[in-house]
Design a protein around this motif. Structure first.
Motif, PDB file in Angstrom:
ATOM      1  N   ARG A 273       0.853  -1.188   0.000  1.00  0.00           N
ATOM      2  CA  ARG A 273       0.000   0.000   0.000  1.00  0.00           C
ATOM      3  C   ARG A 273       0.889   1.238   0.000  1.00  0.00           C
ATOM      4  O   ARG A 273       1.729   1.420   0.879  1.00  0.00           O
ATOM      5  CB  ARG A 273      -0.921  -0.010   1.227  1.00  0.00           C
ATOM      6  CG  ARG A 273      -1.959   1.096   1.245  1.00  0.00           C
ATOM      7  CD  ARG A 273      -3.063   0.772   2.248  1.00  0.00           C
ATOM      8  NE  ARG A 273      -2.535   0.525   3.580  1.00  0.00           N
ATOM      9  CZ  ARG A 273      -2.442   1.449   4.533  1.00  0.00           C
ATOM     10  NH1 ARG A 273      -2.833   2.696   4.282  1.00  0.00           N
ATOM     11  NH2 ARG A 273      -1.956   1.144   5.720  1.00  0.00           N
ATOM     12  N   PHE A 274       0.690   2.079  -0.988  1.00  0.00           N
ATOM     13  CA  PHE A 274       1.455   3.309  -1.068  1.00  0.00           C
ATOM     14  C   PHE A 274       0.948   4.309  -0.034  1.00  0.00           C
ATOM     15  O   PHE A 274      -0.235   4.311   0.319  1.00  0.00           O
ATOM     16  CB  PHE A 274       1.370   3.918  -2.474  1.00  0.00           C
ATOM     17  CG  PHE A 274       2.040   3.086  -3.527  1.00  0.00           C
ATOM     18  CD1 PHE A 274       3.412   3.160  -3.724  1.00  0.00           C
ATOM     19  CD2 PHE A 274       1.310   2.212  -4.320  1.00  0.00           C
ATOM     20  CE1 PHE A 274       4.039   2.388  -4.689  1.00  0.00           C
ATOM     21  CE2 PHE A 274       1.922   1.437  -5.281  1.00  0.00           C
ATOM     22  CZ  PHE A 274       3.290   1.528  -5.470  1.00  0.00           C
ATOM     23  N   ASP A 275       1.839   5.136   0.433  1.00  0.00           N
ATOM     24  CA  ASP A 275       1.464   6.196   1.360  1.00  0.00           C
ATOM     25  C   ASP A 275       0.414   7.078   0.688  1.00  0.00           C
ATOM     26  O   ASP A 275       0.613   7.521  -0.451  1.00  0.00           O
ATOM     27  CB  ASP A 275       2.694   7.030   1.721  1.00  0.00           C
ATOM     28  CG  ASP A 275       2.423   7.999   2.861  1.00  0.00           C
ATOM     29  OD1 ASP A 275       1.294   8.527   2.944  1.00  0.00           O
ATOM     30  OD2 ASP A 275       3.349   8.251   3.643  1.00  0.00           O
ATOM     31  N   MET A 312       7.944  -0.520  -3.729  1.00  0.00           N
ATOM     32  CA  MET A 312       7.836  -1.956  -3.508  1.00  0.00           C
ATOM     33  C   MET A 312       9.207  -2.549  -3.217  1.00  0.00           C
ATOM     34  O   MET A 312       9.335  -3.524  -2.477  1.00  0.00           O
ATOM     35  CB  MET A 312       7.203  -2.629  -4.719  1.00  0.00           C
ATOM     36  CG  MET A 312       5.756  -2.257  -4.954  1.00  0.00           C
ATOM     37  SD  MET A 312       4.976  -3.267  -6.214  1.00  0.00           S
ATOM     38  CE  MET A 312       4.830  -4.856  -5.384  1.00  0.00           C
ATOM     39  N   ILE A 313      10.240  -1.956  -3.796  1.00  0.00           N
ATOM     40  CA  ILE A 313      11.600  -2.442  -3.575  1.00  0.00           C
ATOM     41  C   ILE A 313      12.095  -2.036  -2.192  1.00  0.00           C
ATOM     42  O   ILE A 313      12.767  -2.801  -1.507  1.00  0.00           O
ATOM     43  CB  ILE A 313      12.550  -1.907  -4.665  1.00  0.00           C
ATOM     44  CG1 ILE A 313      12.115  -2.420  -6.037  1.00  0.00           C
ATOM     45  CG2 ILE A 313      13.996  -2.295  -4.379  1.00  0.00           C
ATOM     46  CD1 ILE A 313      12.871  -1.796  -7.190  1.00  0.00           C
ATOM     47  N   ALA A 314      11.747  -0.832  -1.770  1.00  0.00           N
ATOM     48  CA  ALA A 314      12.216  -0.306  -0.479  1.00  0.00           C
ATOM     49  C   ALA A 314      11.046   0.283   0.295  1.00  0.00           C
ATOM     50  O   ALA A 314      10.911   1.507   0.412  1.00  0.00           O
ATOM     51  CB  ALA A 314      13.302   0.731  -0.697  1.00  0.00           C
ATOM     52  N   PRO A 315      10.156  -0.566   0.849  1.00  0.00           N
ATOM     53  CA  PRO A 315       9.024  -0.048   1.637  1.00  0.00           C
ATOM     54  C   PRO A 315       9.489   0.486   2.986  1.00  0.00           C
ATOM     55  O   PRO A 315      10.554   0.123   3.479  1.00  0.00           O
ATOM     56  CB  PRO A 315       8.132  -1.281   1.804  1.00  0.00           C
ATOM     57  CG  PRO A 315       9.071  -2.436   1.738  1.00  0.00           C
ATOM     58  CD  PRO A 315      10.153  -2.031   0.776  1.00  0.00           C
ATOM     59  N   ARG A 316       8.659   1.363   3.567  1.00  0.00           N
ATOM     60  CA  ARG A 316       8.991   1.940   4.865  1.00  0.00           C
ATOM     61  C   ARG A 316       8.638   1.005   6.019  1.00  0.00           C
ATOM     62  O   ARG A 316       9.214   1.103   7.100  1.00  0.00           O
ATOM     63  CB  ARG A 316       8.261   3.270   5.062  1.00  0.00           C
ATOM     64  CG  ARG A 316       8.762   4.386   4.174  1.00  0.00           C
ATOM     65  CD  ARG A 316       8.525   5.742   4.839  1.00  0.00           C
ATOM     66  NE  ARG A 316       7.163   5.939   5.282  1.00  0.00           N
ATOM     67  CZ  ARG A 316       6.223   6.521   4.565  1.00  0.00           C
ATOM     68  NH1 ARG A 316       6.505   6.972   3.342  1.00  0.00           N
ATOM     69  NH2 ARG A 316       5.013   6.696   5.045  1.00  0.00           N
ATOM     70  N   ALA A 317       7.666   0.144   5.820  1.00  0.00           N
ATOM     71  CA  ALA A 317       7.235  -0.766   6.880  1.00  0.00           C
ATOM     72  C   ALA A 317       6.727  -2.049   6.257  1.00  0.00           C
ATOM     73  O   ALA A 317       6.300  -2.060   5.094  1.00  0.00           O
ATOM     74  CB  ALA A 317       6.149  -0.121   7.739  1.00  0.00           C
ATOM     75  N   GLY A 339       6.166   1.722  11.146  1.00  0.00           N
ATOM     76  CA  GLY A 339       7.502   1.843  11.700  1.00  0.00           C
ATOM     77  C   GLY A 339       8.243   0.526  11.820  1.00  0.00           C
ATOM     78  O   GLY A 339       9.398   0.501  12.216  1.00  0.00           O
ATOM     79  N   GLU A 340       7.591  -0.621  11.467  1.00  0.00           N
ATOM     80  CA  GLU A 340       8.276  -1.905  11.562  1.00  0.00           C
ATOM     81  C   GLU A 340       9.206  -2.109  10.369  1.00  0.00           C
ATOM     82  O   GLU A 340       8.928  -1.654   9.261  1.00  0.00           O
ATOM     83  CB  GLU A 340       7.242  -3.050  11.588  1.00  0.00           C
ATOM     84  CG  GLU A 340       6.395  -3.057  12.836  1.00  0.00           C
ATOM     85  CD  GLU A 340       7.168  -3.495  14.046  1.00  0.00           C
ATOM     86  OE1 GLU A 340       7.966  -4.435  13.956  1.00  0.00           O
ATOM     87  OE2 GLU A 340       6.972  -2.878  15.109  1.00  0.00           O
ATOM     88  N   GLN A 341      10.273  -2.830  10.571  1.00  0.00           N
ATOM     89  CA  GLN A 341      11.120  -3.253   9.472  1.00  0.00           C
ATOM     90  C   GLN A 341      10.468  -4.443   8.793  1.00  0.00           C
ATOM     91  O   GLN A 341       9.706  -5.198   9.406  1.00  0.00           O
ATOM     92  CB  GLN A 341      12.521  -3.639   9.976  1.00  0.00           C
ATOM     93  CG  GLN A 341      13.262  -2.494  10.632  1.00  0.00           C
ATOM     94  CD  GLN A 341      13.495  -1.353   9.656  1.00  0.00           C
ATOM     95  OE1 GLN A 341      13.882  -1.569   8.517  1.00  0.00           O
ATOM     96  NE2 GLN A 341      13.256  -0.133  10.103  1.00  0.00           N
ATOM     97  N   VAL A 342      10.774  -4.660   7.523  1.00  0.00           N
ATOM     98  CA  VAL A 342      10.190  -5.783   6.806  1.00  0.00           C
ATOM     99  C   VAL A 342      10.775  -7.074   7.358  1.00  0.00           C
ATOM    100  O   VAL A 342      11.984  -7.292   7.266  1.00  0.00           O
ATOM    101  CB  VAL A 342      10.479  -5.683   5.295  1.00  0.00           C
ATOM    102  CG1 VAL A 342       9.874  -6.855   4.567  1.00  0.00           C
ATOM    103  CG2 VAL A 342       9.922  -4.382   4.751  1.00  0.00           C
ATOM    104  N   PRO A 343       9.973  -7.941   7.972  1.00  0.00           N
ATOM    105  CA  PRO A 343      10.522  -9.144   8.586  1.00  0.00           C
ATOM    106  C   PRO A 343      10.619 -10.285   7.594  1.00  0.00           C
ATOM    107  O   PRO A 343       9.912 -10.320   6.586  1.00  0.00           O
ATOM    108  CB  PRO A 343       9.498  -9.460   9.679  1.00  0.00           C
ATOM    109  CG  PRO A 343       8.203  -8.985   9.099  1.00  0.00           C
ATOM    110  CD  PRO A 343       8.537  -7.810   8.210  1.00  0.00           C
ATOM    111  N   GLU A 344      11.480 -11.237   7.885  1.00  0.00           N
ATOM    112  CA  GLU A 344      11.546 -12.461   7.116  1.00  0.00           C
ATOM    113  C   GLU A 344      10.459 -13.405   7.621  1.00  0.00           C
ATOM    114  O   GLU A 344      10.212 -13.495   8.831  1.00  0.00           O
ATOM    115  CB  GLU A 344      12.917 -13.117   7.277  1.00  0.00           C
ATOM    116  CG  GLU A 344      14.050 -12.309   6.678  1.00  0.00           C
ATOM    117  CD  GLU A 344      13.940 -12.212   5.166  1.00  0.00           C
ATOM    118  OE1 GLU A 344      13.413 -13.164   4.558  1.00  0.00           O
ATOM    119  OE2 GLU A 344      14.355 -11.187   4.621  1.00  0.00           O
ATOM    120  N   PRO A 345       9.785 -14.138   6.723  1.00  0.00           N
ATOM    121  CA  PRO A 345       8.805 -15.107   7.189  1.00  0.00           C
ATOM    122  C   PRO A 345       9.467 -16.158   8.064  1.00  0.00           C
ATOM    123  O   PRO A 345      10.520 -16.686   7.722  1.00  0.00           O
ATOM    124  CB  PRO A 345       8.261 -15.713   5.886  1.00  0.00           C
ATOM    125  CG  PRO A 345       8.601 -14.715   4.823  1.00  0.00           C
ATOM    126  CD  PRO A 345       9.864 -14.062   5.272  1.00  0.00           C
TER     127      PRO A 345
END
Length: 632
Positions: A273-275, A312-317, A339-345
């Motif tokens: 989802r874009f800002d 999509m390549i560098a999302p903020r959360a 504010g979360e970092q993109v987690p690994e599944p």
């Protein structure tokens, strides 16, 4: 004239004047000009790079497509393109989406059978050729309803082997066309809102979608919802799709069927989802989302990657959400946690608890504002410009006071949040406005109040009489009836994580509000509390002011450009826990009411001995946890 007799200085003076003007213009020119200038500079730089500093002047198909797209956009008014839902996908965004699909598909797309049911001039097809390579695309089909757009697409892309079909995709899929089954769909479907679809067209689309997918689509859904469902039914089992669509379906009731279908019939891979402040289309203020999925049921324990903001390549959360959580979530826009970092599944023995951007829903939330207030939109006059007048103008026109009601100005003109009243009940603000509201038949009005009659006769020439609301009223100048609300909330506004988009108003006047406000009438025990202790209004207002951005925006909806809206039912779902903390007696547990009804009085015996307090004598309803109401 300075230096008029010194021609040797003229050249120097002219240069200084031009420099002075340029500097002034750059410093004080409108922001839109500066933005356009910066974009033009970027485009010129790209043109030089693409043409090897003008050494190679043979344009690529894509660069030619972009030029033709700009010409097409300029040839149609924005209102017409808005009605048709035509908003071209920027090529850089199409590339980004296509690369995402390739990365998640891996070897599943060694051979590509491409399709785009709303191809336009071919932005996604061009991206697919660049990302996958022309040699991997064994078949391609593009459909568009606009003949001019199709003509451009054919001229550009037919030599590459794609079949361009001019027509309505929803009718083509309904007919006997022998279309090849695609294993890759990349699309930006037309954003045609439901009110641009006729009733007959809605019924046709609903019946067709139900026949092909089993989904019953709500009549408020836009055309893009039908496109997504019908195209998914068309595509090959195990195929991949990416859709660029408005994000509204994630947070409104009419999106429930689509969400259910995506969770149960596809493997959702990624939702970005874009800002809302970062509008993806320069001429459409919509908040956009990209949905990537595979047409196959999701495996047990599957998680969907939700990302927000940036690219999509560098999302903020980002956050991976179990599909079980999605099935129970009323809104998907609460994911991911800001504010979360993109987690690994990761494998987990039990689902994580996800913090939503706003309050919990259902039973987790307990008492809500809807338990304490009756909330409804303000009145729709049919023409504020005609029916709402400055009070002094109404006096000059000698309009009868008995048929004038105080009314609040639009929120943007209201500079205070506490509205005091004068002796006549009008707000102590400038300007004071009044609303014409008369129930007399026209014949009586003409005889008794000729000044008001004369003013109302001007409505015909102004086109007011032909308005949808006005022509349905009897008499046509009779307004909706609303009592002045002691508390109001603005219906829409712009905001951010720090700035609240909605304002609460404490209305101590007799003014009513238009439909730009939500009217909040205390009910049940809260109304009793106010009746017994009017001074508590200040505390009620203070508690409303304490509601956070997250609580309000989590229930409302967000549009492009950072615009937020909140409907009455959405505001009613906001938690009212702070009210109960302040006044615990506002709530009577259901079990206690059923077991000990005599404590709260007998409806047939209102005497003091039967529970002579506010709960039994003056309250008509007891607020029960779970929104159950019992008459006392």
């Amino acid at each position: 004239m300075i230096n008029a007799d010194k021609p040797q200085l003229w050249k120097q003076d002219i240069a200084a004047s031009v420099d002075y003007f340029n500097q002034w213009f750059i410093n004080f020119a409108p922001e839109t000009f500066r933005k356009a200038r910066a974009e033009t500079v970027k485009q010129v730089e790209k043109t030089f790079l693409a043409a090897n500093d003008l050494r190679d002047l043979t344009p690529s198909i894509e660069s030619l497509r972009q030029r033709l797209q700009r010409l097409l956009d300029g040839s149609k008014p924005a209102a017409e393109r808005n009605r048709l839902g035509q908003f071209a996908t920027p090529y850089e965004l199409a590339l980004e989406i296509t690369r995402c699909v390739k990365s998640v598909a891996g070897n599943d797309l060694r051979i590509v059978r491409f399709a785009d049911p709303a191809i336009g001039t071919g932005s996604f097809y061009s991206a697919a050729r660049d990302v996958f390579g022309p040699e991997r695309i064994t078949s391609a089909i593009g459909i568009d309803i606009d003949p001019e757009v199709c003509a451009v697409a054919r001229d550009l892309w037919t030599p590459t082997g794609i079949d361009i079909i001019q027509g309505d995709f929803t009718r083509i899929i309904e007919g006997d066309w022998q279309l090849p089954t695609p294993n890759l769909i990349l699309a930006n479907p037309p954003y045609v809102r439901h009110h641009h679809l006729s009733l007959e067209e809605k019924k046709r689309l609903q019946a067709l979608t139900h026949r092909l997918t089993g989904v019953r689509v709500n009549g408020l859904a836009g055309l893009y919802v039908y496109f997504m469902l019908l195209a998914t039914a068309w595509m090959e089992e195990g195929g991949y799709a990416a859709w660029l669509v408005p994000s509204e379906w994630m947070e409104v009731n009419y999106g429930a069927a689509l969400k259910q279908y995506l969770v149960t019939h596809t493997t959702l891979i990624r939702i970005h989802r874009f800002d809302p402040a970062d509008v993806q289309f320069g001429d459409a203020l919509v908040s956009s989302v990209v949905i990537v999925f595979r047409k196959s049921p999701a495996p047990l324990g599957h998680r969907v990657e939700f990302t927000f903001g940036g690219t999509m390549i560098a999302p903020r959360a980002g956050e991976c959400i179990p599909i079980e959580r999605l099935l129970s979530a009323r809104k998907w826009t609460v994911f991911p946690r800001c504010g979360e970092q993109v987690p690994e599944p990761v494998e987990e023995t039990e689902p994580r608890r996800v913090h939503s951007y706003g309050p919990a829903s259902g039973g987790e939330k307990g008492v809500t504002l809807g338990d304490l207030f009756h909330i409804q939109r303000g009145i729709a006059t049919g023409s504020n410009q005609f029916f709402v007048l400055p009070r002094d103008e109404a006096e000059i026109r000698r309009l009868p006071k008995r048929y004038l009601r105080p009314i609040l100005p639009a929120p943007r003109s209201l500079k205070t949040t506490i509205i005091e009243a004068d002796d006549d009940g009008y707000p102590l603000i400038e300007p004071q406005l009044c609303l014409i509201d008369c129930d007399l038949p026209e014949i009586m009005l003409r005889d008794r109040y000729p000044e008001l009659w004369t003013y109302l006769q001007t409505a015909e020439a102004l086109g007011v009489r032909n308005g949808y609301l006005v022509r349905k009223r009897t008499p046509w100048y009779r307004q909706e009836q609303r009592d002045p609300a002691p508390f109001l909330c603005t219906y829409m506004g712009r905001g951010s994580s720090e700035k609240r988009p909605f304002r609460f108003i404490w209305n101590r006047s007799r003014a009513i509000g238009t439909n730009l406000y939500l009217l909040m009438y205390p009910k049940g025990n809260l109304a009793c509390l106010l009746e017994e202790h009017p001074e508590t209004a200040a505390e009620i207002f203070a508690l409303l002011q304490q509601l956070t951005v997250g609580e309000l925006c989590g229930e409302g909806r967000t549009y492009g450009g950072g615009l937020h809206k909140i409907e009455p039912r959405e505001l009613a779902r906001v938690s009212a826990a702070t009210f109960v903390e302040r006044w615990p007696d506002l709530i009577v547990e259901r079990q206690e009411l059923l077991l000990y009804p005599w404590r709260y009085g007998d409806a047939n015996d209102p005497s003091p001995g039967a529970g002579a307090d506010c709960l039994s004598r003056r309250c008509y309803h007891l607020i029960i946890v779970g929104s159950v109401e019992a008459r006392c």
